[in-house]
Design a protein around this motif. Structure first.
Motif, mmCIF file in Angstrom:
data_model
loop_
_atom_site.group_PDB
_atom_site.id
_atom_site.type_symbol
_atom_site.label_atom_id
_atom_site.label_comp_id
_atom_site.label_asym_id
_atom_site.label_seq_id
_atom_site.Cartn_x
_atom_site.Cartn_y
_atom_site.Cartn_z
ATOM 1 N N LYS A 110 0.825 -1.206 0.000
ATOM 2 C CA LYS A 110 0.000 0.000 0.000
ATOM 3 C C LYS A 110 0.858 1.255 0.000
ATOM 4 O O LYS A 110 0.568 2.221 -0.712
ATOM 5 C CB LYS A 110 -0.929 0.010 1.217
ATOM 6 C CG LYS A 110 -2.039 -1.004 1.140
ATOM 7 C CD LYS A 110 -2.897 -0.924 2.368
ATOM 8 C CE LYS A 110 -3.955 -2.018 2.336
ATOM 9 N NZ LYS A 110 -4.767 -2.016 3.555
ATOM 10 N N GLN A 111 1.924 1.254 0.774
ATOM 11 C CA GLN A 111 2.807 2.412 0.807
ATOM 12 C C GLN A 111 3.514 2.593 -0.535
ATOM 13 O O GLN A 111 3.696 3.715 -0.997
ATOM 14 C CB GLN A 111 3.840 2.258 1.929
ATOM 15 C CG GLN A 111 3.284 2.428 3.302
ATOM 16 C CD GLN A 111 2.709 3.817 3.518
ATOM 17 O OE1 GLN A 111 3.273 4.814 3.092
ATOM 18 N NE2 GLN A 111 1.580 3.877 4.192
ATOM 19 N N LYS A 121 1.101 4.170 -2.946
ATOM 20 C CA LYS A 121 0.885 5.567 -2.585
ATOM 21 C C LYS A 121 2.041 6.445 -3.071
ATOM 22 O O LYS A 121 1.837 7.503 -3.663
ATOM 23 C CB LYS A 121 0.753 5.669 -1.064
ATOM 24 C CG LYS A 121 0.472 7.043 -0.542
ATOM 25 C CD LYS A 121 0.337 6.990 0.973
ATOM 26 C CE LYS A 121 0.211 8.367 1.577
ATOM 27 N NZ LYS A 121 0.157 8.309 3.046
#
Length: 139
Positions: A90-91, A94
């Protein structure tokens, strides 16, 4: 009757105490100094380690319980939503959406003995290029 029993017990206790002190004096002589110095040291080290372990575990247990109770109360009354765990994927997604990693140039920083003018000019060019790109994407 009670007074005579008390005198008998105190005399026995004082006799026992005098025997123990006599034994201690013989054990604490130069030939058996371990009992006077070494054994108490070992007892202090082992006992201190055990005591510190107990106290530190108590500290962390209390913090854990306090934190756990607060989270339960917050969830019960709806004050705080349950947070999603942060994962590496997820990071990465992002950051990948925010940065353009396909267009870059490797610029070496100046050495202490070199002139930093060239480095400063290249950094200024990069800033201008980024500003122009951001202006074109905003329009």
């Amino acid at each position: 009757m009670v007074l005579s029993q008390y005198k008998m017990v105190t005399s026995q206790a004082s006799e026992l105490f005098s025997q123990l002190t006599a034994k201690w004096k013989t054990l604490s002589s130069g030939t058996r100094a371990f009992f006077k110095v070494g054994l108490p040291m070992i007892i202090m080290v082992v006992g201190g380690s055990y005591g510190l372990e107990r106290f530190s575990s108590l500290r962390y247990d209390v913090q854990f319980r306090k934190r756990r109770i607060d989270k339960d109360i917050e969830e019960k009354f709806g004050w705080k939503k349950k947070e999603e765990p942060v994962t590496l994927e997820k990071q990465y997604e992002k950051v990948q959406g925010q940065l353009d990693v396909s267009d870059w140039e490797n610029i070496r920083g100046p050495r202490p003995w070199e002139d930093s003018k060239e480095f400063q000019l290249k950094m200024a060019e990069q800033r201008q290029r980024r500003k122009q790109q951001s202006d074109t994407t905003d329009q």
